[in-house]
Design a protein around this motif. Sequence first.
Motif, short mmCIF file in Angstrom:
data_model
loop_
_atom_site.label_atom_id
_atom_site.label_comp_id
_atom_site.label_asym_id
_atom_site.label_seq_id
_atom_site.Cartn_x
_atom_site.Cartn_y
_atom_site.Cartn_z
N LEU A 281 0.83 -1.21 0.00
CA LEU A 281 0.00 0.00 0.00
C LEU A 281 0.87 1.25 0.00
O LEU A 281 0.57 2.24 -0.68
N SER A 290 -10.31 1.80 -4.44
CA SER A 290 -10.34 0.58 -3.63
C SER A 290 -9.18 -0.34 -3.99
O SER A 290 -8.66 -0.32 -5.11
N GLN A 315 -7.58 -1.24 6.95
CA GLN A 315 -8.63 -0.26 6.69
C GLN A 315 -8.44 0.98 7.55
O GLN A 315 -8.79 2.09 7.14
N TYR A 318 -5.44 2.99 5.83
CA TYR A 318 -5.60 3.42 4.44
C TYR A 318 -7.02 3.91 4.24
O TYR A 318 -7.98 3.21 4.56
N ILE A 322 -10.54 -1.38 1.48
CA ILE A 322 -9.61 -2.50 1.39
C ILE A 322 -10.40 -3.80 1.52
O ILE A 322 -11.30 -3.92 2.35
#
Length: 357
Positions: A281, A290, A315, A318, A322
């Motif tokens: 990520l 997404s 989650q 970010y 996710i």
Amino acid sequence: MLVRNLKKYIIPIFVPHMGCPFQCVFCDQLKISGAKRVPDIQDIIETHLKTINKKPGDGVTEVAFYGGSFTAIKRSEQEKLLSMVNPYLVSGLVDVIRISTRPDFINNSILSFLKYWGVSIIELGAQSLDDQVLKLSGRGHTVYSIYQASKLIKTHGLKLGIQLMPGLPGETMESMADTIRKTTEIKPSFVRIYPTIVIKDTPLHQMWGKGNFRPMTLLDSIEICAKMYREFKDCSIDVIRMGLQPSDDLAKHFVVAGPYHPAFGELVLNKVAYQIMLERLYDLAESVGSVDFNVPIRQISIYMGQKRSNLALLQRHYAQKISISGDERLLLNQFRMDTSKISVLAFHKYFVKDTGF
């Protein structure tokens, strides 16, 4: 390329505290193994062989002598133990004999004797590669002994394993990092990692009771073991166990403090999976909407974490949506990260399940 791992059938034989002349602060082999005496070896082997349905070339059957310090036992006793395994080795019903011992009870004569009786794997109880930690733990040997024993074992053509215990008295993050570095320099075939826990009625129990020892927390232990696991695997050193073999007696009656968990190894793998996904990520240069991590269906529990904890943490870190989903088309240790803009297929070697977890 994925290498097919042969299934291992382990026949464990416990020799609790036999031969060991020292009292390490953490040690009580009787409580850890549950063994009170050396049982009938032939009976153990015969009982296990009845449960092993192995086809030729389908796996490896291994007799493993655990506990104690095998090579510190009287030579006549060693010979007696090994001679009871020998007929099964000659007949092919057993393929491998493994022993565990101390670094300061290894020399050329001992290794020649072990090879004669068919021993092919030796695990050294190193615990730490820091002299101060070894001294405070009552080990009775030095880091030099570990280096010398490791070199001799490899010179004799035997497979070397090293056991480590992060979190011993006097241990720091720096000394644990140094132990990792020195272990990779030795380059054993495999390691076992046993985070230090406090067992009832050991010297470490007394130290803990007086406030002279503070064990690692479970979270800190998972963190350091994840680091050890990744660094060892990156150096092609197998990690065959993390955490003590779980048992009801151990958990309910003997563990008084420290990072004991019956699924400790799985928790470490969950941590490694989380780190891998988080790193991916962070690699994203811009918002891509997404993100879906597609992982091998057989490994989805590792990526999800216990009670879907990894998904919840990702989650939280970010802002975008996710998800983690299983894909039966992916090979073990492959995973794919899909976004609205890119699809990245990656491969790593961390989660091929080594024997022992």
